[in-house]
Design a protein around this motif. Structure first.
Motif, PDB file in Angstrom:
ATOM      1  N   HIS A   1      31.402   6.528 -20.136  1.00  0.00           N
ATOM      2  CA  HIS A   1      31.218   7.739 -20.951  1.00  0.00           C
ATOM      3  C   HIS A   1      32.336   7.808 -21.986  1.00  0.00           C
ATOM      4  N   GLY A   2      32.288   8.806 -22.828  1.00  0.00           N
ATOM      5  CA  GLY A   2      33.218   8.903 -23.956  1.00  0.00           C
ATOM      6  C   GLY A   2      34.579   9.465 -23.641  1.00  0.00           C
ATOM      7  N   GLU A   3      34.820   9.840 -22.375  1.00  0.00           N
ATOM      8  CA  GLU A   3      36.115  10.413 -22.021  1.00  0.00           C
ATOM      9  C   GLU A   3      36.934   9.493 -21.122  1.00  0.00           C
ATOM     10  N   VAL A   4      36.528   8.247 -21.012  1.00  0.00           N
ATOM     11  CA  VAL A   4      37.233   7.312 -20.129  1.00  0.00           C
ATOM     12  C   VAL A   4      38.686   7.161 -20.541  1.00  0.00           C
ATOM     13  N   VAL A   5      38.930   6.870 -21.807  1.00  0.00           N
ATOM     14  CA  VAL A   5      40.293   6.592 -22.250  1.00  0.00           C
ATOM     15  C   VAL A   5      41.173   7.836 -22.171  1.00  0.00           C
ATOM     16  N   SER A   6      40.628   9.001 -22.470  1.00  0.00           N
ATOM     17  CA  SER A   6      41.432  10.216 -22.373  1.00  0.00           C
ATOM     18  C   SER A   6      41.810  10.509 -20.922  1.00  0.00           C
ATOM     19  N   LYS A   7      40.927  10.194 -19.984  1.00  0.00           N
ATOM     20  CA  LYS A   7      41.247  10.391 -18.565  1.00  0.00           C
ATOM     21  C   LYS A   7      42.282   9.374 -18.097  1.00  0.00           C
ATOM     22  N   VAL A   8      42.208   8.174 -18.638  1.00  0.00           N
ATOM     23  CA  VAL A   8      43.225   7.163 -18.347  1.00  0.00           C
ATOM     24  C   VAL A   8      44.576   7.618 -18.888  1.00  0.00           C
ATOM     25  N   ALA A   9      44.589   8.120 -20.114  1.00  0.00           N
ATOM     26  CA  ALA A   9      45.836   8.603 -20.707  1.00  0.00           C
ATOM     27  C   ALA A   9      46.435   9.720 -19.868  1.00  0.00           C
ATOM     28  N   ALA A  10      45.581  10.609 -19.347  1.00  0.00           N
ATOM     29  CA  ALA A  10      46.058  11.701 -18.502  1.00  0.00           C
ATOM     30  C   ALA A  10      46.681  11.160 -17.222  1.00  0.00           C
ATOM     31  N   ALA A  11      46.099  10.094 -16.665  1.00  0.00           N
ATOM     32  CA  ALA A  11      46.653   9.484 -15.450  1.00  0.00           C
ATOM     33  C   ALA A  11      48.052   8.944 -15.709  1.00  0.00           C
ATOM     34  N   PHE A  12      48.281   8.395 -16.885  1.00  0.00           N
ATOM     35  CA  PHE A  12      49.598   7.838 -17.196  1.00  0.00           C
ATOM     36  C   PHE A  12      50.645   8.918 -17.466  1.00  0.00           C
ATOM     37  N   GLU A  13      50.198  10.138 -17.638  1.00  0.00           N
ATOM     38  CA  GLU A  13      51.150  11.245 -17.757  1.00  0.00           C
ATOM     39  C   GLU A  13      51.877  11.485 -16.434  1.00  0.00           C
ATOM     40  N   LEU A  14      51.358  10.889 -15.355  1.00  0.00           N
ATOM     41  CA  LEU A  14      51.996  10.990 -14.035  1.00  0.00           C
ATOM     42  C   LEU A  14      53.128   9.976 -13.886  1.00  0.00           C
ATOM     43  N   ASP A  15      53.433   9.274 -14.991  1.00  0.00           N
ATOM     44  CA  ASP A  15      54.512   8.276 -15.010  1.00  0.00           C
ATOM     45  C   ASP A  15      54.272   7.125 -14.033  1.00  0.00           C
ATOM     46  N   VAL A  16      53.025   6.663 -13.985  1.00  0.00           N
ATOM     47  CA  VAL A  16      52.701   5.485 -13.188  1.00  0.00           C
ATOM     48  C   VAL A  16      52.705   4.252 -14.089  1.00  0.00           C
ATOM     49  N   ASP A  17      52.681   3.081 -13.469  1.00  0.00           N
ATOM     50  CA  ASP A  17      52.674   1.826 -14.214  1.00  0.00           C
ATOM     51  C   ASP A  17      51.269   1.336 -14.520  1.00  0.00           C
ATOM     52  N   ALA A  18      50.297   1.810 -13.742  1.00  0.00           N
ATOM     53  CA  ALA A  18      48.915   1.353 -13.908  1.00  0.00           C
ATOM     54  C   ALA A  18      47.959   2.422 -13.403  1.00  0.00           C
ATOM     55  N   CYS A  19      46.693   2.293 -13.767  1.00  0.00           N
ATOM     56  CA  CYS A  19      45.658   3.144 -13.169  1.00  0.00           C
ATOM     57  C   CYS A  19      44.352   2.372 -13.159  1.00  0.00           C
ATOM     58  N   TYR A  20      43.413   2.855 -12.369  1.00  0.00           N
ATOM     59  CA  TYR A  20      42.111   2.218 -12.236  1.00  0.00           C
ATOM     60  C   TYR A  20      41.125   3.261 -11.739  1.00  0.00           C
ATOM     61  N   GLY A  21      39.835   2.923 -11.795  1.00  0.00           N
ATOM     62  CA  GLY A  21      38.816   3.831 -11.296  1.00  0.00           C
ATOM     63  C   GLY A  21      37.687   3.066 -10.645  1.00  0.00           C
ATOM     64  N   ASP A  22      36.526   3.698 -10.554  1.00  0.00           N
ATOM     65  CA  ASP A  22      35.360   3.071  -9.954  1.00  0.00           C
ATOM     66  C   ASP A  22      34.567   2.317 -11.020  1.00  0.00           C
ATOM     67  N   LEU A  23      33.685   1.432 -10.536  1.00  0.00           N
ATOM     68  CA  LEU A  23      32.861   0.617 -11.421  1.00  0.00           C
ATOM     69  C   LEU A  23      31.465   0.496 -10.829  1.00  0.00           C
ATOM     70  N   VAL A  24      30.457   0.477 -11.691  1.00  0.00           N
ATOM     71  CA  VAL A  24      29.105   0.192 -11.226  1.00  0.00           C
ATOM     72  C   VAL A  24      28.596  -1.071 -11.901  1.00  0.00           C
ATOM     73  N   TYR A  25      27.880  -1.895 -11.112  1.00  0.00           N
ATOM     74  CA  TYR A  25      27.135  -3.013 -11.670  1.00  0.00           C
ATOM     75  C   TYR A  25      25.768  -2.471 -12.079  1.00  0.00           C
ATOM     76  N   VAL A  26      25.319  -2.847 -13.258  1.00  0.00           N
ATOM     77  CA  VAL A  26      24.048  -2.340 -13.761  1.00  0.00           C
ATOM     78  C   VAL A  26      23.148  -3.496 -14.179  1.00  0.00           C
ATOM     79  N   ASP A  27      21.867  -3.202 -14.282  1.00  0.00           N
ATOM     80  CA  ASP A  27      20.893  -4.185 -14.747  1.00  0.00           C
ATOM     81  C   ASP A  27      21.267  -4.631 -16.166  1.00  0.00           C
ATOM     82  N   ARG A  28      21.103  -5.908 -16.457  1.00  0.00           N
ATOM     83  CA  ARG A  28      21.528  -6.440 -17.749  1.00  0.00           C
ATOM     84  C   ARG A  28      20.801  -5.789 -18.920  1.00  0.00           C
ATOM     85  N   ARG A  29      19.552  -5.417 -18.723  1.00  0.00           N
ATOM     86  CA  ARG A  29      18.789  -4.815 -19.818  1.00  0.00           C
ATOM     87  C   ARG A  29      18.792  -3.291 -19.769  1.00  0.00           C
ATOM     88  N   ASN A  30      18.762  -2.752 -18.563  1.00  0.00           N
ATOM     89  CA  ASN A  30      18.742  -1.298 -18.399  1.00  0.00           C
ATOM     90  C   ASN A  30      20.066  -0.857 -17.787  1.00  0.00           C
TER      91      ASN A  30
END
Length: 257
Positions: A96-125
């Motif tokens: 979605h369009g807020e991924v990077v802003s949520k990542v930036a917010a995570a780094f405001e916690l003064d961490v070295d890295a962050c990550y989230g969940d991932l979904v595998y999706v159909d190549r066409r759909n």
């Protein structure tokens, strides 16, 4: 007033004209400004024509032969100037369009890295979910159980690459696993978990396409521990591929996204 976290996104690409546009659009449509770098390995299928359409919105573009996607990623990391670096392959898209802003917010916690969940999706759909990689909060001991963060969701401070090195090009499909093992487990960098889907990955990754590839990937996984002077538990490298079974279970409860 604290300076806003600057973020660089790198897309390694080679002959991906069918998927690259979706990837680029997902980066450029973020609600947070990014330094976007595309590193093309010398594509011949029309990929460069697509890149040219977005050239004015790119911070850097490299188009030349490389050894593999990790070589391309390393080239991008060397060019990046952001405080934080994320890597998004040409087959992948931000959820979605807020991924990077949520990542930036995570780094405001003064961490070295962050990550989230991932979904595998159909190549066409890309709304059709086939597997759901629910990462969960980080604990160092989880690596012994075959755990790793979903690598396309892994954002790291540029200073960590400067301190601990980039991707090893001799690690095949396990180069991302080796880097995260080196950063998180060996070096002990701090990481925050963003508890939501950040990336959609088109199904068909090379490390899991066949038994032969899976055996090869397992050898690289084992080598990743050895290279870092670490010893996995007897069950670690068995549990790593088996952990994918839970991804199908979670996907069964969420068929579309």
């Amino acid at each position: 007033m604290k300076k806003a976290t600057t973020i660089s996104i790198i897309t390694p690409v080679f002959n991906a004209k069918d998927t690259l546009r979706d990837c680029i659009e997902s980066v450029l449509s973020q609600d947070y400004s990014v330094e976007y770098i595309i590193v093309d390995g010398g594509s011949t299928d029309g990929t460069t024509d697509i890149i040219a359409e977005y050239a004015s919105r790119l911070a850097h573009l490299i188009s030349e032969p490389d050894r593999n996607s990790y070589d391309a990623a390393n080239k991008g990391i060397a060019l990046a100037t952001g405080d934080v670096i994320g890597i998004l392959a040409a087959d992948d898209i931000y959820a979605h369009g807020e991924v990077v802003s949520k990542v930036a917010a995570a780094f405001e916690l003064d961490v070295d890295a962050c990550y989230g969940d991932l979904v595998y999706v159909d190549r066409r759909n890309t709304t059709k979910v086939t597997r759901y990689w629910k990462a969960g909060a980080y604990e160092r001991k989880l690596f012994y159980n075959g755990w790793m963060p979903p690598h396309p969701t892994f954002f790291v401070r540029r200073s960590m690459y400067e301190k601990y090195g980039m991707f090893r090009l001799d690690q095949g499909t396990a180069a991302d696993y080796e880097l995260m093992l080196r950063f998180l487990f060996k070096a002990g960098i701090t990481a925050a978990y963003v508890p939501e889907v950040l990336v959609k990955m088109r199904a068909g990754g090379s490390s899991g396409m066949s038994l032969r590839n899976r055996i090869k990937a397992n050898r690289y996984d084992r080598r990743a521990w050895k290279l870092n002077g670490l010893r996995p538990k007897p069950w670690t490298l068995l549990l790593k591929p088996l952990s994918k079974l839970s991804q199908y279970y979670h996907a069964a409860k969420m068929r579309t996204l």
